[in-house]
Design a protein around this motif. Structure first.
Motif, PDB file in Angstrom:
ATOM      1  N   UNK A  34       0.846  -1.187   0.000  1.00  0.00           N
ATOM      2  CA  UNK A  34       0.000   0.000   0.000  1.00  0.00           C
ATOM      3  C   UNK A  34       0.883   1.240   0.000  1.00  0.00           C
ATOM      4  N   UNK A  35       0.461   2.237  -0.767  1.00  0.00           N
ATOM      5  CA  UNK A  35       1.153   3.519  -0.848  1.00  0.00           C
ATOM      6  C   UNK A  35       0.139   4.609  -0.517  1.00  0.00           C
ATOM      7  N   UNK A  36       0.040   4.993   0.761  1.00  0.00           N
ATOM      8  CA  UNK A  36      -0.939   6.006   1.160  1.00  0.00           C
ATOM      9  C   UNK A  36      -0.416   7.428   0.955  1.00  0.00           C
ATOM     10  N   UNK A  37      -1.303   8.313   0.566  1.00  0.00           N
ATOM     11  CA  UNK A  37      -0.940   9.719   0.380  1.00  0.00           C
ATOM     12  C   UNK A  37      -0.440  10.338   1.676  1.00  0.00           C
ATOM     13  N   UNK A  38      -0.909   9.860   2.793  1.00  0.00           N
ATOM     14  CA  UNK A  38      -0.476  10.412   4.080  1.00  0.00           C
ATOM     15  C   UNK A  38       1.008  10.177   4.335  1.00  0.00           C
ATOM     16  N   UNK A  39       1.595   9.206   3.648  1.00  0.00           N
ATOM     17  CA  UNK A  39       3.020   8.913   3.820  1.00  0.00           C
ATOM     18  C   UNK A  39       3.841   9.393   2.622  1.00  0.00           C
ATOM     19  N   UNK A  40       3.400   9.090   1.402  1.00  0.00           N
ATOM     20  CA  UNK A  40       4.221   9.426   0.227  1.00  0.00           C
ATOM     21  C   UNK A  40       3.823  10.744  -0.432  1.00  0.00           C
ATOM     22  N   UNK A  48       1.077   7.954  -9.687  1.00  0.00           N
ATOM     23  CA  UNK A  48       1.068   6.488  -9.751  1.00  0.00           C
ATOM     24  C   UNK A  48      -0.251   5.957 -10.309  1.00  0.00           C
ATOM     25  N   UNK A  49      -1.360   6.590  -9.969  1.00  0.00           N
ATOM     26  CA  UNK A  49      -2.656   6.186 -10.526  1.00  0.00           C
ATOM     27  C   UNK A  49      -2.673   6.377 -12.041  1.00  0.00           C
ATOM     28  N   UNK A  50      -2.157   7.523 -12.486  1.00  0.00           N
ATOM     29  CA  UNK A  50      -2.114   7.811 -13.926  1.00  0.00           C
ATOM     30  C   UNK A  50      -1.254   6.774 -14.651  1.00  0.00           C
ATOM     31  N   UNK A  51      -0.093   6.457 -14.096  1.00  0.00           N
ATOM     32  CA  UNK A  51       0.797   5.474 -14.717  1.00  0.00           C
ATOM     33  C   UNK A  51       0.179   4.074 -14.684  1.00  0.00           C
ATOM     34  N   UNK A  61       8.763   4.443 -11.938  1.00  0.00           N
ATOM     35  CA  UNK A  61       8.442   5.562 -11.050  1.00  0.00           C
ATOM     36  C   UNK A  61       8.748   5.201  -9.600  1.00  0.00           C
ATOM     37  N   UNK A  62       8.304   4.042  -9.183  1.00  0.00           N
ATOM     38  CA  UNK A  62       8.546   3.599  -7.806  1.00  0.00           C
ATOM     39  C   UNK A  62      10.045   3.500  -7.542  1.00  0.00           C
ATOM     40  N   UNK A  63      10.762   2.917  -8.467  1.00  0.00           N
ATOM     41  CA  UNK A  63      12.199   2.703  -8.267  1.00  0.00           C
ATOM     42  C   UNK A  63      13.026   3.979  -8.310  1.00  0.00           C
ATOM     43  N   UNK A  64      12.536   5.010  -8.963  1.00  0.00           N
ATOM     44  CA  UNK A  64      13.316   6.243  -9.077  1.00  0.00           C
ATOM     45  C   UNK A  64      12.929   7.311  -8.055  1.00  0.00           C
ATOM     46  N   UNK A  65      11.945   7.017  -7.224  1.00  0.00           N
ATOM     47  CA  UNK A  65      11.534   7.942  -6.167  1.00  0.00           C
ATOM     48  C   UNK A  65      11.683   7.236  -4.813  1.00  0.00           C
ATOM     49  N   UNK A  66      12.804   7.461  -4.140  1.00  0.00           N
ATOM     50  CA  UNK A  66      13.049   6.767  -2.865  1.00  0.00           C
ATOM     51  C   UNK A  66      11.944   6.983  -1.827  1.00  0.00           C
ATOM     52  N   UNK A  67      11.365   8.185  -1.803  1.00  0.00           N
ATOM     53  CA  UNK A  67      10.316   8.458  -0.822  1.00  0.00           C
ATOM     54  C   UNK A  67       9.088   7.599  -1.086  1.00  0.00           C
ATOM     55  N   UNK A  68       8.867   7.195  -2.333  1.00  0.00           N
ATOM     56  CA  UNK A  68       7.764   6.291  -2.668  1.00  0.00           C
ATOM     57  C   UNK A  68       8.166   4.858  -2.324  1.00  0.00           C
ATOM     58  N   UNK A  69       9.318   4.455  -2.795  1.00  0.00           N
ATOM     59  CA  UNK A  69       9.803   3.087  -2.576  1.00  0.00           C
ATOM     60  C   UNK A  69       9.864   2.757  -1.085  1.00  0.00           C
ATOM     61  N   UNK A  70      10.312   3.712  -0.287  1.00  0.00           N
ATOM     62  CA  UNK A  70      10.469   3.465   1.151  1.00  0.00           C
ATOM     63  C   UNK A  70       9.204   3.778   1.950  1.00  0.00           C
ATOM     64  N   UNK A  71       8.201   4.375   1.312  1.00  0.00           N
ATOM     65  CA  UNK A  71       6.995   4.775   2.018  1.00  0.00           C
ATOM     66  C   UNK A  71       5.861   3.788   1.960  1.00  0.00           C
ATOM     67  N   UNK A  72       6.107   2.631   1.378  1.00  0.00           N
ATOM     68  CA  UNK A  72       5.021   1.649   1.272  1.00  0.00           C
ATOM     69  C   UNK A  72       4.843   0.901   2.579  1.00  0.00           C
ATOM     70  N   UNK A  73       3.694   0.269   2.708  1.00  0.00           N
ATOM     71  CA  UNK A  73       3.421  -0.567   3.881  1.00  0.00           C
ATOM     72  C   UNK A  73       3.075  -1.963   3.423  1.00  0.00           C
TER      73      UNK A  73
END
Length: 73
Positions: A34-40, A48-51, A61-73
């Motif tokens: 899960x990638x919540x807006x409250x975290x990423x 990410x929805x558009x892609x 996109x996930x791999x090139x944005x560390x804040x996204x990659x590390x912000x998942x649960x």
């Protein structure tokens, strides 16, 4: 979950689903995250929805944005 179209033919993503402020992604090698807006951040979730709907570029996109990659649960 909706199957990811994988227009490039080499994505690690199998499926996805999303709501107003989150996106959930299932990867081909296992694992659903899960990638919540409250975290990423809402901008990342929107991108990410558009892609995901376009079937191309989401894994990159996930791999090139560390804040996204590390912000998942």
């Amino acid at each position: 979950m909706k199957s990811y179209q994988d227009r490039s033919g080499d994505s690690g993503i199998a499926a996805y689903e999303y709501g107003a402020d989150w996106i959930r992604i299932r990867f081909r090698r296992g694992g659903t995250y899960d990638y919540p807006a409250s975290i990423i951040g809402a901008a990342h979730v929107r991108a990410m929805k558009r892609l995901a709907d376009g079937g191309k570029g989401l894994n990159t996109y996930i791999n090139t944005h560390p804040e996204v990659r590390e912000g998942c649960r």
